[in-house]
Design a protein around this motif. Structure first.
Motif, PDB file in Angstrom:
ATOM      1  N   LYS A  19      -7.632 -14.724  14.696  1.00 40.65           N
ATOM      2  CA  LYS A  19      -6.181 -14.613  14.609  1.00 40.65           C
ATOM      3  C   LYS A  19      -5.683 -13.186  14.462  1.00 40.65           C
ATOM      4  CE  LYS A  19      -5.372 -19.188  12.697  1.00 40.65           C
ATOM      5  NZ  LYS A  19      -4.781 -19.945  11.591  1.00 40.65           N
ATOM      6  N   ILE A  20      -6.428 -12.326  13.798  1.00 44.31           N
ATOM      7  CA  ILE A  20      -5.954 -10.969  13.509  1.00 44.31           C
ATOM      8  C   ILE A  20      -6.673  -9.914  14.339  1.00 44.31           C
ATOM      9  CG2 ILE A  20      -5.561  -9.239  11.693  1.00 44.31           C
ATOM     10  CD1 ILE A  20      -4.008 -11.928  11.307  1.00 44.31           C
ATOM     11  N   LEU A  21      -7.986  -9.938  14.365  1.00 46.45           N
ATOM     12  CA  LEU A  21      -8.763  -8.870  14.997  1.00 46.45           C
ATOM     13  C   LEU A  21      -9.272  -9.235  16.381  1.00 46.45           C
ATOM     14  CD1 LEU A  21     -10.785  -7.748  11.873  1.00 46.45           C
ATOM     15  CD2 LEU A  21      -8.679  -6.761  12.806  1.00 46.45           C
ATOM     16  N   GLY A  22      -9.087 -10.483  16.786  1.00 47.91           N
ATOM     17  CA  GLY A  22      -9.514 -10.903  18.108  1.00 47.91           C
ATOM     18  C   GLY A  22      -8.717 -10.172  19.171  1.00 47.91           C
ATOM     19  N   ILE A  30      -7.834   0.240  15.728  1.00 47.09           N
ATOM     20  CA  ILE A  30      -7.881   0.481  14.280  1.00 47.09           C
ATOM     21  C   ILE A  30      -8.827   1.635  13.970  1.00 47.09           C
ATOM     22  CG2 ILE A  30      -8.574  -0.506  12.057  1.00 47.09           C
ATOM     23  CD1 ILE A  30      -7.631  -3.254  13.242  1.00 47.09           C
ATOM     24  N   TYR A  31      -9.973   1.663  14.639  1.00 43.56           N
ATOM     25  CA  TYR A  31     -10.944   2.739  14.426  1.00 43.56           C
ATOM     26  C   TYR A  31     -10.324   4.108  14.690  1.00 43.56           C
ATOM     27  CZ  TYR A  31     -14.697   6.001  15.321  1.00 43.56           C
ATOM     28  OH  TYR A  31     -15.476   7.117  15.307  1.00 43.56           O
ATOM     29  N   ARG A  61       1.363  -4.423  19.488  1.00 45.55           N
ATOM     30  CA  ARG A  61       2.407  -5.344  19.003  1.00 45.55           C
ATOM     31  C   ARG A  61       1.803  -6.453  18.145  1.00 45.55           C
ATOM     32  NH1 ARG A  61       6.073  -5.676  24.425  1.00 45.55           N
ATOM     33  NH2 ARG A  61       7.209  -3.741  24.061  1.00 45.55           N
ATOM     34  N   GLU A  62       0.657  -6.977  18.573  1.00 45.32           N
ATOM     35  CA  GLU A  62       0.003  -8.034  17.796  1.00 45.32           C
ATOM     36  C   GLU A  62      -0.471  -7.510  16.447  1.00 45.32           C
ATOM     37  OE1 GLU A  62      -3.023  -9.754  20.296  1.00 45.32           O
ATOM     38  OE2 GLU A  62      -1.539 -10.628  21.665  1.00 45.32           O
ATOM     39  N   LEU A  63      -1.041  -6.309  16.424  1.00 42.16           N
ATOM     40  CA  LEU A  63      -1.471  -5.716  15.159  1.00 42.16           C
ATOM     41  C   LEU A  63      -0.275  -5.424  14.263  1.00 42.16           C
ATOM     42  CD1 LEU A  63      -4.280  -3.360  16.486  1.00 42.16           C
ATOM     43  CD2 LEU A  63      -4.585  -5.270  14.893  1.00 42.16           C
ATOM     44  N   GLU A  64       0.817  -5.027  14.864  1.00 40.40           N
ATOM     45  CA  GLU A  64       2.039  -4.776  14.095  1.00 40.40           C
ATOM     46  C   GLU A  64       2.580  -6.087  13.523  1.00 40.40           C
ATOM     47  OE1 GLU A  64       6.321  -2.514  14.646  1.00 40.40           O
ATOM     48  OE2 GLU A  64       5.074  -2.871  16.410  1.00 40.40           O
ATOM     49  N   SER A  65       2.634  -7.136  14.322  1.00 39.43           N
ATOM     50  CA  SER A  65       3.162  -8.418  13.833  1.00 39.43           C
ATOM     51  C   SER A  65       2.241  -9.053  12.791  1.00 39.43           C
ATOM     52  CB  SER A  65       3.429  -9.378  14.982  1.00 39.43           C
ATOM     53  OG  SER A  65       2.244  -9.837  15.554  1.00 39.43           O
ATOM     54  N   SER A  66       0.956  -8.695  12.806  1.00 33.56           N
ATOM     55  CA  SER A  66       0.007  -9.186  11.796  1.00 33.56           C
ATOM     56  C   SER A  66       0.081  -8.391  10.501  1.00 33.56           C
ATOM     57  CB  SER A  66      -1.428  -9.113  12.326  1.00 33.56           C
ATOM     58  OG  SER A  66      -1.582  -9.925  13.451  1.00 33.56           O
ATOM     59  N   HIS A  84       0.579   3.767  12.385  1.00 28.75           N
ATOM     60  CA  HIS A  84      -0.194   4.037  11.178  1.00 28.75           C
ATOM     61  C   HIS A  84      -0.632   2.713  10.570  1.00 28.75           C
ATOM     62  CE1 HIS A  84       0.853   8.316  11.071  1.00 28.75           C
ATOM     63  NE2 HIS A  84       2.016   7.920  11.559  1.00 28.75           N
ATOM     64  N   LEU A  85      -1.745   2.758   9.862  1.00 28.17           N
ATOM     65  CA  LEU A  85      -2.202   1.559   9.173  1.00 28.17           C
ATOM     66  C   LEU A  85      -1.294   1.287   7.977  1.00 28.17           C
ATOM     67  CD1 LEU A  85      -6.072   2.117   9.091  1.00 28.17           C
ATOM     68  CD2 LEU A  85      -4.800   0.609  10.606  1.00 28.17           C
ATOM     69  N   THR A  86      -1.026   0.023   7.753  1.00 29.10           N
ATOM     70  CA  THR A  86      -0.313  -0.391   6.561  1.00 29.10           C
ATOM     71  C   THR A  86      -1.315  -0.462   5.411  1.00 29.10           C
ATOM     72  OG1 THR A  86      -0.753  -2.711   6.993  1.00 29.10           O
ATOM     73  CG2 THR A  86       1.305  -1.791   7.914  1.00 29.10           C
ATOM     74  N   GLU A  87      -0.857  -0.835   4.244  1.00 31.96           N
ATOM     75  CA  GLU A  87      -1.774  -1.038   3.121  1.00 31.96           C
ATOM     76  C   GLU A  87      -2.788  -2.120   3.476  1.00 31.96           C
ATOM     77  OE1 GLU A  87      -1.530  -2.402  -1.543  1.00 31.96           O
ATOM     78  OE2 GLU A  87       0.196  -1.385  -0.663  1.00 31.96           O
ATOM     79  N   LEU A  88      -2.309  -3.167   4.124  1.00 31.77           N
ATOM     80  CA  LEU A  88      -3.204  -4.238   4.576  1.00 31.77           C
ATOM     81  C   LEU A  88      -4.214  -3.710   5.589  1.00 31.77           C
ATOM     82  CD1 LEU A  88      -3.878  -7.282   4.531  1.00 31.77           C
ATOM     83  CD2 LEU A  88      -2.185  -7.571   6.358  1.00 31.77           C
ATOM     84  N   GLY A  89      -3.748  -2.895   6.536  1.00 31.90           N
ATOM     85  CA  GLY A  89      -4.635  -2.297   7.523  1.00 31.90           C
ATOM     86  C   GLY A  89      -5.664  -1.379   6.889  1.00 31.90           C
ATOM     87  N   ASN A  90      -5.238  -0.598   5.905  1.00 30.41           N
ATOM     88  CA  ASN A  90      -6.167   0.289   5.201  1.00 30.41           C
ATOM     89  C   ASN A  90      -7.247  -0.488   4.460  1.00 30.41           C
ATOM     90  OD1 ASN A  90      -5.522   3.081   5.692  1.00 30.41           O
ATOM     91  ND2 ASN A  90      -3.582   2.694   4.670  1.00 30.41           N
ATOM     92  N   SER A  91      -6.935  -1.722   4.066  1.00 30.03           N
ATOM     93  CA  SER A  91      -7.945  -2.528   3.366  1.00 30.03           C
ATOM     94  C   SER A  91      -9.088  -2.942   4.299  1.00 30.03           C
ATOM     95  CB  SER A  91      -7.297  -3.757   2.726  1.00 30.03           C
ATOM     96  OG  SER A  91      -6.872  -4.687   3.705  1.00 30.03           O
ATOM     97  N   LEU A  92      -8.921  -2.761   5.614  1.00 29.49           N
ATOM     98  CA  LEU A  92     -10.003  -3.031   6.566  1.00 29.49           C
ATOM     99  C   LEU A  92     -11.024  -1.894   6.636  1.00 29.49           C
ATOM    100  CD1 LEU A  92      -7.973  -4.532   9.530  1.00 29.49           C
ATOM    101  CD2 LEU A  92      -9.730  -5.710   8.193  1.00 29.49           C
ATOM    102  N   ILE A  93     -10.664  -0.710   6.188  1.00 32.32           N
ATOM    103  CA  ILE A  93     -11.557   0.446   6.291  1.00 32.32           C
ATOM    104  C   ILE A  93     -12.902   0.203   5.609  1.00 32.32           C
ATOM    105  CG2 ILE A  93     -11.868   2.875   5.639  1.00 32.32           C
ATOM    106  CD1 ILE A  93      -8.896   3.276   6.363  1.00 32.32           C
ATOM    107  N   PRO A  94     -12.956  -0.282   4.358  1.00 29.81           N
ATOM    108  CA  PRO A  94     -14.277  -0.539   3.757  1.00 29.81           C
ATOM    109  C   PRO A  94     -15.091  -1.564   4.543  1.00 29.81           C
ATOM    110  CG  PRO A  94     -12.550  -0.619   2.081  1.00 29.81           C
ATOM    111  CD  PRO A  94     -11.862  -0.527   3.405  1.00 29.81           C
ATOM    112  N   VAL A  95     -14.433  -2.554   5.111  1.00 26.65           N
ATOM    113  CA  VAL A  95     -15.128  -3.561   5.921  1.00 26.65           C
ATOM    114  C   VAL A  95     -15.749  -2.889   7.143  1.00 26.65           C
ATOM    115  CG1 VAL A  95     -14.845  -5.676   7.263  1.00 26.65           C
ATOM    116  CG2 VAL A  95     -13.565  -5.369   5.122  1.00 26.65           C
TER     117      VAL A  95
END
Length: 112
Positions: A19-22, A30-31, A61-66, A84-95
């Protein structure tokens, strides 16, 4: 309820990926934003390479809407947009860093 719908609802990993990263380019987008400090549309397109402009627009657009990215539209001439990454997007960095570490550790096995 369909079987594949049930598995998505039961597994947050599958749900997140589908749903999000597909999407062919989302992880790469994101990288580049997170690790290569690439924020402008044209620069993202050049870094990714063989991506069609329409595909990049759709994925952004999909990443923005997510809630993963935020779009900053500069009201200048010529106009430009940055992502730019949101706070939610930044939480993907450790993953992503864990996936990189795993890939580094198993690269030889994976590329045989």
């Amino acid at each position: 309820m369909k079987k594949d719908q049930l598995s998505i609802e039961r597994c947050p990993v599958i749900s997140t990926i589908q749903k999000i990263l597909g999407g062919k380019w989302k992880i790469e987008i994101i990288y580049y934003i997170a690790f290569e400090d690439v924020h402008r549309f044209g620069k993202l397109r050049r870094h990714i390479g063989h991506i069609a402009e329409s595909s990049l627009v759709k994925q952004l657009r999909e990443l923005e809407s997510s809630g993963i990215l935020i779009r900053h539209d500069f009201q200048e001439v010529p106009p430009h947009v940055e992502y730019h990454l949101t706070e939610l997007g930044n939480s993907l960095i450790p993953v992503m860093l864990h996936l990189k570490k795993w890939g580094d550790e198993h690269w030889d096995e994976l590329t045989r």
